[in-house]
Design a protein around this motif. Structure first.
Motif, PDB file in Angstrom:
ATOM      1  N   PHE A   1      -3.596  -0.490   9.535  1.00  0.00           N
ATOM      2  CA  PHE A   1      -4.345   0.385   8.643  1.00  0.00           C
ATOM      3  C   PHE A   1      -5.032   1.560   9.337  1.00  0.00           C
ATOM      4  O   PHE A   1      -5.458   2.497   8.657  1.00  0.00           O
ATOM      5  N   VAL A   2      -5.154   1.528  10.653  1.00  0.00           N
ATOM      6  CA  VAL A   2      -5.785   2.670  11.332  1.00  0.00           C
ATOM      7  C   VAL A   2      -5.100   3.994  10.977  1.00  0.00           C
ATOM      8  O   VAL A   2      -5.782   4.977  10.650  1.00  0.00           O
ATOM      9  N   PRO A   3      -3.770   4.089  11.012  1.00  0.00           N
ATOM     10  CA  PRO A   3      -3.125   5.355  10.612  1.00  0.00           C
ATOM     11  C   PRO A   3      -3.401   5.723   9.156  1.00  0.00           C
ATOM     12  O   PRO A   3      -3.538   6.911   8.831  1.00  0.00           O
ATOM     13  N   VAL A   4      -3.484   4.731   8.283  1.00  0.00           N
ATOM     14  CA  VAL A   4      -3.770   4.977   6.866  1.00  0.00           C
ATOM     15  C   VAL A   4      -5.207   5.477   6.695  1.00  0.00           C
ATOM     16  O   VAL A   4      -5.463   6.460   5.998  1.00  0.00           O
ATOM     17  N   LEU A   5      -6.140   4.793   7.328  1.00  0.00           N
ATOM     18  CA  LEU A   5      -7.548   5.164   7.224  1.00  0.00           C
ATOM     19  C   LEU A   5      -7.821   6.532   7.838  1.00  0.00           C
ATOM     20  O   LEU A   5      -8.710   7.269   7.385  1.00  0.00           O
ATOM     21  N   SER A   6      -7.055   6.880   8.856  1.00  0.00           N
ATOM     22  CA  SER A   6      -7.247   8.154   9.552  1.00  0.00           C
ATOM     23  C   SER A   6      -6.986   9.357   8.655  1.00  0.00           C
ATOM     24  O   SER A   6      -7.396  10.483   8.977  1.00  0.00           O
TER      25      SER A   6
ATOM     26  N   ILE B   1       0.831  -1.205   0.000  1.00  0.00           N
ATOM     27  CA  ILE B   1       0.000   0.000   0.000  1.00  0.00           C
ATOM     28  C   ILE B   1       0.868   1.258   0.000  1.00  0.00           C
ATOM     29  O   ILE B   1       0.662   2.184  -0.797  1.00  0.00           O
ATOM     30  N   LYS B   2       1.835   1.288   0.887  1.00  0.00           N
ATOM     31  CA  LYS B   2       2.676   2.477   1.032  1.00  0.00           C
ATOM     32  C   LYS B   2       3.593   2.686  -0.165  1.00  0.00           C
ATOM     33  O   LYS B   2       3.812   3.824  -0.608  1.00  0.00           O
ATOM     34  N   THR B   3       4.137   1.597  -0.698  1.00  0.00           N
ATOM     35  CA  THR B   3       5.029   1.696  -1.857  1.00  0.00           C
ATOM     36  C   THR B   3       4.309   2.299  -3.061  1.00  0.00           C
ATOM     37  O   THR B   3       4.880   3.090  -3.823  1.00  0.00           O
ATOM     38  N   ASN B   4       3.047   1.941  -3.227  1.00  0.00           N
ATOM     39  CA  ASN B   4       2.276   2.413  -4.376  1.00  0.00           C
ATOM     40  C   ASN B   4       1.410   3.641  -4.074  1.00  0.00           C
ATOM     41  O   ASN B   4       0.684   4.109  -4.959  1.00  0.00           O
ATOM     42  N   ASN B   5       1.492   4.119  -2.816  1.00  0.00           N
ATOM     43  CA  ASN B   5       0.736   5.317  -2.417  1.00  0.00           C
ATOM     44  C   ASN B   5      -0.762   5.188  -2.697  1.00  0.00           C
ATOM     45  O   ASN B   5      -1.408   6.123  -3.188  1.00  0.00           O
ATOM     46  N   TYR B   6      -1.323   4.026  -2.382  1.00  0.00           N
ATOM     47  CA  TYR B   6      -2.762   3.854  -2.539  1.00  0.00           C
ATOM     48  C   TYR B   6      -3.485   4.517  -1.365  1.00  0.00           C
ATOM     49  O   TYR B   6      -3.244   4.143  -0.210  1.00  0.00           O
ATOM     50  N   PRO B   7      -4.371   5.464  -1.611  1.00  0.00           N
ATOM     51  CA  PRO B   7      -5.131   6.086  -0.519  1.00  0.00           C
ATOM     52  C   PRO B   7      -6.309   5.198  -0.119  1.00  0.00           C
ATOM     53  O   PRO B   7      -7.343   5.170  -0.777  1.00  0.00           O
ATOM     54  N   VAL B   8      -6.156   4.444   0.943  1.00  0.00           N
ATOM     55  CA  VAL B   8      -7.177   3.473   1.356  1.00  0.00           C
ATOM     56  C   VAL B   8      -8.164   4.101   2.337  1.00  0.00           C
ATOM     57  O   VAL B   8      -7.772   4.728   3.326  1.00  0.00           O
ATOM     58  N   GLY B   9      -9.456   3.925   2.050  1.00  0.00           N
ATOM     59  CA  GLY B   9     -10.496   4.441   2.926  1.00  0.00           C
ATOM     60  C   GLY B   9     -11.408   3.367   3.477  1.00  0.00           C
ATOM     61  O   GLY B   9     -12.242   3.628   4.342  1.00  0.00           O
ATOM     62  N   ILE B  10     -11.252   2.145   2.972  1.00  0.00           N
ATOM     63  CA  ILE B  10     -12.077   1.021   3.422  1.00  0.00           C
ATOM     64  C   ILE B  10     -11.199  -0.220   3.575  1.00  0.00           C
ATOM     65  O   ILE B  10     -10.442  -0.557   2.656  1.00  0.00           O
ATOM     66  N   LEU B  11     -11.298  -0.870   4.713  1.00  0.00           N
ATOM     67  CA  LEU B  11     -10.621  -2.146   4.945  1.00  0.00           C
ATOM     68  C   LEU B  11     -11.681  -3.202   5.219  1.00  0.00           C
ATOM     69  O   LEU B  11     -12.452  -3.077   6.179  1.00  0.00           O
ATOM     70  N   VAL B  12     -11.729  -4.227   4.377  1.00  0.00           N
ATOM     71  CA  VAL B  12     -12.667  -5.338   4.575  1.00  0.00           C
ATOM     72  C   VAL B  12     -11.876  -6.579   4.958  1.00  0.00           C
ATOM     73  O   VAL B  12     -11.178  -7.167   4.129  1.00  0.00           O
ATOM     74  N   ASN B  13     -11.973  -6.961   6.223  1.00  0.00           N
ATOM     75  CA  ASN B  13     -11.315  -8.176   6.724  1.00  0.00           C
ATOM     76  C   ASN B  13     -12.266  -9.355   6.523  1.00  0.00           C
ATOM     77  O   ASN B  13     -13.101  -9.660   7.382  1.00  0.00           O
ATOM     78  N   ASN B  14     -12.129  -9.995   5.379  1.00  0.00           N
ATOM     79  CA  ASN B  14     -13.050 -11.066   5.008  1.00  0.00           C
ATOM     80  C   ASN B  14     -12.386 -12.446   4.983  1.00  0.00           C
ATOM     81  O   ASN B  14     -13.053 -13.454   5.199  1.00  0.00           O
ATOM     82  N   ALA B  15     -11.092 -12.510   4.743  1.00  0.00           N
ATOM     83  CA  ALA B  15     -10.412 -13.801   4.587  1.00  0.00           C
ATOM     84  C   ALA B  15     -10.566 -14.658   5.843  1.00  0.00           C
ATOM     85  O   ALA B  15     -10.449 -14.170   6.975  1.00  0.00           O
ATOM     86  N   GLY B  16     -10.823 -15.945   5.623  1.00  0.00           N
ATOM     87  CA  GLY B  16     -10.951 -16.864   6.756  1.00  0.00           C
ATOM     88  C   GLY B  16     -11.388 -18.234   6.274  1.00  0.00           C
ATOM     89  O   GLY B  16     -11.807 -18.397   5.128  1.00  0.00           O
TER      90      GLY B  16
ATOM     91  N   TYR C   1     -13.742   3.346   6.834  1.00  0.00           N
ATOM     92  CA  TYR C   1     -14.520   2.216   7.344  1.00  0.00           C
ATOM     93  C   TYR C   1     -13.659   0.969   7.503  1.00  0.00           C
ATOM     94  O   TYR C   1     -12.783   0.702   6.675  1.00  0.00           O
ATOM     95  N   ILE C   2     -13.952   0.200   8.550  1.00  0.00           N
ATOM     96  CA  ILE C   2     -13.428  -1.156   8.699  1.00  0.00           C
ATOM     97  C   ILE C   2     -14.637  -2.082   8.783  1.00  0.00           C
ATOM     98  O   ILE C   2     -15.540  -1.872   9.606  1.00  0.00           O
ATOM     99  N   LEU C   3     -14.675  -3.075   7.912  1.00  0.00           N
ATOM    100  CA  LEU C   3     -15.750  -4.060   7.912  1.00  0.00           C
ATOM    101  C   LEU C   3     -15.144  -5.424   8.197  1.00  0.00           C
ATOM    102  O   LEU C   3     -14.349  -5.945   7.403  1.00  0.00           O
ATOM    103  N   ASN C   4     -15.488  -6.001   9.343  1.00  0.00           N
ATOM    104  CA  ASN C   4     -14.992  -7.320   9.724  1.00  0.00           C
ATOM    105  C   ASN C   4     -16.089  -8.358   9.534  1.00  0.00           C
ATOM    106  O   ASN C   4     -17.201  -8.199  10.061  1.00  0.00           O
ATOM    107  N   ILE C   5     -15.773  -9.415   8.786  1.00  0.00           N
ATOM    108  CA  ILE C   5     -16.763 -10.467   8.543  1.00  0.00           C
ATOM    109  C   ILE C   5     -16.612 -11.553   9.593  1.00  0.00           C
ATOM    110  O   ILE C   5     -15.585 -12.231   9.678  1.00  0.00           O
ATOM    111  N   SER C   6     -17.643 -11.740  10.394  1.00  0.00           N
ATOM    112  CA  SER C   6     -17.650 -12.772  11.426  1.00  0.00           C
ATOM    113  C   SER C   6     -18.604 -13.884  10.981  1.00  0.00           C
ATOM    114  O   SER C   6     -18.596 -14.271   9.819  1.00  0.00           O
TER     115      SER C   6
END
Length: 262
Positions: free
Chosen positions: A126-131, A78-93, A137-142
């Protein structure tokens, strides 16, 4: 950055199932995407299709998130490519089915790493990035399995209970920031999860109650943007979770053991 330019949404486990459907749902809304999963081939097919259908950027990172240091590689990307991230979806599991004492310890530990540790690592990184975004948004899939102990899915249900508890606490801590945190807990979804977990007999029965990934993804994205704290999709699932809260735990566990019996 112009207010008309949407930030990127990063989705883990994006190559199939709910993650893939969430990718389409966000692409429809014009969000550029960062797609993370193990399968490079499936990610490329998905990325190409999203670009053609919705005209959005969709970059991919093929990585096994259950390996040590994987989350750091994601944030470095993310940082190397300077992607401005505003949403993190934690779905993998994933899930492992069977008597705990007879199941592979490595499989159980790998599941814990992906279902819990990676969620914590990525959220922290990602909290510092999202800030940096006015609204993020952070979306966690349970899972509905988070609401009870499930014999033969003992560790899986425990990992999902962890995700639920962690999400609610993180939401409270970030309440005065620009980051909204949501926990989304679906029941059976037609994603092939049961087959991959080894629940072949159960998968046939679950077909009667399965929700479709696209339907679930639409509800998950809406819950996230509505800044909901905790959402269980589907009337049957809501009733099931409510029953778990009022019935004796031993009775609920006995019922679950009967459903998921070996």
């Amino acid at each position: 950055m112009s207010e008309n330019i949407k930030p990127y949404a990063l989705i883990t486990g994006a190559s199939k199932g709910i993650g893939k459907s969430i990718a389409y749902e966000l692409a429809k809304k014009g969000y550029p995407l960062l797609l993370v999963a193990r399968s490079a081939a499936e990610l490329k097919v998905l990325s190409d299709d999203l670009k053609v259908k919705y005209g959005i950027n969709a970059f991919v990172l093929s990585i096994d998130l259950s390996t040590n240091g994987a989350a750091l590689k994601v944030i470095d990307w993310i940082k190397t490519n300077n992607y401005p991230v505003g949403i993190l979806v934690n779905n993998a599991g994933y899930g492992v089915w069977g008597d705990f004492s007879k199941s592979s310890l490595n499989d159980q530990l790998g599941m814990m790493q992906l279902n819990m540790n990676v969620v914590v690592e990525l959220s922290h990184l990602f909290v510092p990035v999202l800030s940096q975004q006015k609204q993020a948004y952070i979306l966690n899939i349970s899972s509905t399995a988070a609401y009870q102990a499930v014999p033969t899915l003992a560790v899986y249900s425990a990992t999902k209970a962890f995700v639920l508890s962690f999400t609610r606490a993180l939401r409270f801590e970030l309440a005065q920031t620009s980051i909204s945190v949501t926990c989304f807990s679906p029941g059976p979804v037609d994603t092939g999860f049961a087959e991959r977990a080894g629940l072949n007999a159960f998968s046939k029965m679950a077909e009667k109650f399965n929700m479709q990934p696209d339907e679930v993804a639409k509800m998950a994205v809406k819950a996230m943007f509505d800044k909901k704290s905790e959402v269980i999709p589907g009337f049957t699932n809501i009733i099931s979770v409510y029953a778990n809260r009022i019935l004796p735990k031993g009775f609920v566990e006995k019922m679950a053991a009967g459903i998921y019996k070996i």
